[in-house]
Scaffold this active site. Structure first.
Site, PDB file in Angstrom:
ATOM      1  N   LYS A   1       0.948  -1.301   0.073  1.00 21.83           N
ATOM      2  CA  LYS A   1      -0.098   0.025   0.082  1.00 21.83           C
ATOM      3  C   LYS A   1       0.853   1.122   0.114  1.00 21.83           C
ATOM      4  CE  LYS A   1      -4.175  -1.931   1.713  1.00 21.83           C
ATOM      5  NZ  LYS A   1      -4.014  -3.444   1.749  1.00 21.83           N
TER       6      LYS A   1
HETATM    7  C1  LIG Z   1      -4.441  -4.179   0.960  1.00 21.90           C
HETATM    8  C2  LIG Z   1      -3.799  -5.593   1.061  1.00 21.90           C
HETATM    9  C3  LIG Z   1      -4.066  -6.693  -0.208  1.00 21.90           C
HETATM   10  C4  LIG Z   1      -5.373  -6.679  -0.754  1.00 21.90           C
HETATM   11  O1  LIG Z   1      -5.291  -5.793  -1.703  1.00 21.90           O
HETATM   12  P1  LIG Z   1      -6.505  -5.086  -2.715  1.00 21.90           P
HETATM   13  O2  LIG Z   1      -6.058  -4.057  -3.595  1.00 21.90           O
HETATM   14  O3  LIG Z   1      -7.487  -4.730  -1.286  1.00 21.90           O
HETATM   15  O4  LIG Z   1      -6.921  -6.433  -3.310  1.00 21.90           O
HETATM   16  C5  LIG Z   1      -3.361  -7.888   0.088  1.00 21.90           C
HETATM   17  N1  LIG Z   1      -2.217  -7.968   1.008  1.00 21.90           N
HETATM   18  C6  LIG Z   1      -1.774  -7.246   1.798  1.00 21.90           C
HETATM   19  C7  LIG Z   1      -0.625  -7.333   2.669  1.00 21.90           C
HETATM   20  C8  LIG Z   1      -2.515  -5.906   2.008  1.00 21.90           C
HETATM   21  O5  LIG Z   1      -2.064  -4.911   2.677  1.00 21.90           O
END
Ligand SMILES: *Cc1c(COP(=O)(O)O)cnc(C)c1O
Length: 476
Positions: free
Chosen positions: A120
């Site tokens: 993120k």
């Molecule tokens: C947010 C997240 C996801 C999922 O990603 P999306 O964009 O919501 O599909 C997967 N793995 C981790 C570690 C995350 O923080």
């Protein structure tokens, strides 16, 4: 470039106009009115670029209302080795997203070298710099209110810390996050970051945010904003690393690759869909879910049936414990030929707590044949086995979410098409599962060894809407 709503009843907007907002006024999600397309010559020119030059090449097609030199500067300040510094010892930090080859045609794209060790940060760091720039130009401020069970909150706080014009009020369930996640958030000393530990569970935090957002008078009077996963700029920033991964895994633009993406809200893989629409030679986009398999159900059966919190399991890949994929509407809009009327009908059902079924529609065939989607599921036992196998066979330690991706990638791999698994977090964030799988502690990136020992700043609060409103009013 203008942005339109998937529900078709909101006026077109510029990038800066939608940057700070969430849903369009008609309840839809914003998408570019058309996707920019890169030619073979464009791709050849982009192939050797550094991450920040590549990011500018992609994002300048989406961001046409910020002067190019300002945008270039924002991107250059964001995608630096000093920001994405938590690389493994054998990786080059200025790659930003290093590609690691496990076996011929099986790669992992490292996306979690940023400040909070999760992918993120790839988009959120850019968002922090864009917010500061746009708010500064307009002479405005924003008070971001969010709820988190871990990754999103810390990523938002590290992106917004110290940013002029921005305050962050982040609700989290008191004593329910891991010690590492708690320490990451609560140890931030910045005065514009407010950690609020709510006596309750994540849903209580989420309900408080929703109640404040639905109080339109309070929201407007206090400049309340959000940075959730439907934010268009976050999706756009994620498009860049699909290009980076493609160039790292291929030698010529005639080659195709497939990506396997650990998914929850469909934000990450939605960016892959957009990269493919922009002309990146992607064969398959493989959606990997955990036991919360609402997306896999759709790709297998054509039925999209979001589930309530009572039917959402708590798993060892907790950032994918999502049963309503908030970005999915963007893909379905493209799938249905951008017919907003159909989206209003389908989401009319979803918004009432219902489901929709495309199994009898010609569109369902197009999901795989035209748009290249596939899917698969991974369980707790699969995660542990995959973490062990990748550690034993390749000497690489992966986290539980990435393990879901590797497990499904193995099932879907084709002999002559490189498969790139997106690494979404580092194992240090999920130590308990690493101990269960490998009977050892994951190593901590440098500088994070004593995170839990740092002083913590947070406010404990009952799950009360009046209490959070009073707290915000007092602190802005
Ligand atoms: C947010 C997240 C996801 C999922 O990603 P999306 O964009 O919501 O599909 C997967 N793995 C981790 C570690 C995350 O923080």
């Amino acid at each position: 470039m203008h942005y339109i709503s998937t529900r078709g009843q909101s006026p077109a907007q510029s990038f800066s106009q939608i940057l700070l907002g969430g849903l369009a006024p008609d309840g839809g999600l914003y998408l570019p009115e058309t996707y920019p397309v890169f030619t073979d010559a464009d791709l050849s020119a982009m192939r050797g670029m550094s991450y920040h030059d590549l990011a500018f090449a992609v994002l300048s097609r989406f961001v046409t209302d910020i002067p190019a030199e300002d945008l270039r500067d924002i991107i250059k300040r964001t995608y630096r080795a000093e920001v994405y510094c938590h690389t493994r010892s054998d990786e080059k930090a200025d790659d930003i997203t290093p590609l690691r080859t496990l076996a011929p045609n099986l790669h992992i794209l490292g996306l979690s070298n940023g400040p909070t060790l999760a992918f993120k940060d790839m988009a959120m760091q850019l968002l922090g710099n864009l917010f500061e720039y746009v708010l500064g130009k307009a002479g405005q401020g924003i008070n971001i209110l969010g709820a988190t069970s871990g990754d999103t909150g810390s990523s938002a706080e590290y992106a917004m810390r110290g940013k002029k014009g921005v305050k962050v009020f982040m609700l989290s369930p008191y004593q329910k996050m891991s010690a590492f996640q708690t320490a990451q958030m609560f140890s931030l000393p910045d005065e514009n970051i407010f950690n609020i530990a709510v006596r309750g569970v994540f849903d209580d935090c989420q309900d408080m945010v929703k109640a404040v957002s639905n109080d339109h008078a309070y929201k407007a009077a206090h400049q309340i904003g959000a940075v959730n996963s439907i934010n268009w700029a976050r999706v756009a920033a994620q498009v860049v690393y699909y290009f980076k991964g493609y160039f790292a895994a291929t030698k010529a633009n005639t080659e195709q690759v497939s990506f396997c993406v650990p998914s929850g809200n469909f934000g990450n893989v939605c960016a892959g869909h957009i990269a493919r629409m922009m002309g990146l030679p992607i064969k398959h986009l493989v959606v990997a879910t955990n036991e919360n398999d609402v997306l896999d159900e759709f790709f297998r059966t054509g039925v999209y049936r979001p589930r309530g919190s009572a039917n959402t399991y708590h798993t060892s890949s907790p950032s994918m414990d999502i049963s309503k994929a908030s970005n999915f509407e963007r893909f379905i809009y493209d799938l249905m030929g951008r017919d907003a009327e159909q989206i209003r009908v389908l989401w009319g059902e979803v918004d009432k707590g219902g489901a929709f079924d495309l199994s009898q529609s010609p569109a369902f065939k197009a999901v795989t044949e035209q748009f290249g989607f596939q899917s698969g599921v991974s369980t707790h036992a699969d995660r542990l086995n995959t973490i062990r196998k990748v550690w034993n066979d390749y000497g690489v330690m992966i986290d539980t979410h990435t393990a879901d991706g590797v497990k499904v990638a193995w099932e879907r791999r084709e002999a002559d098409v490189p498969m790139i698994v997106l690494e979404t977090a580092q194992p240090a964030k999920f130590a308990e599962s690493i101990r269960e799988a490998l009977h050892q502690e994951p190593s901590r990136p440098k500088g994070m060894e004593h995170l839990e020992a740092l002083p913590q700043r947070f406010e404990v609060m009952d799950a009360s809407v009046d209490a959070i409103k009073a707290y915000i009013t007092q602190h802005i």
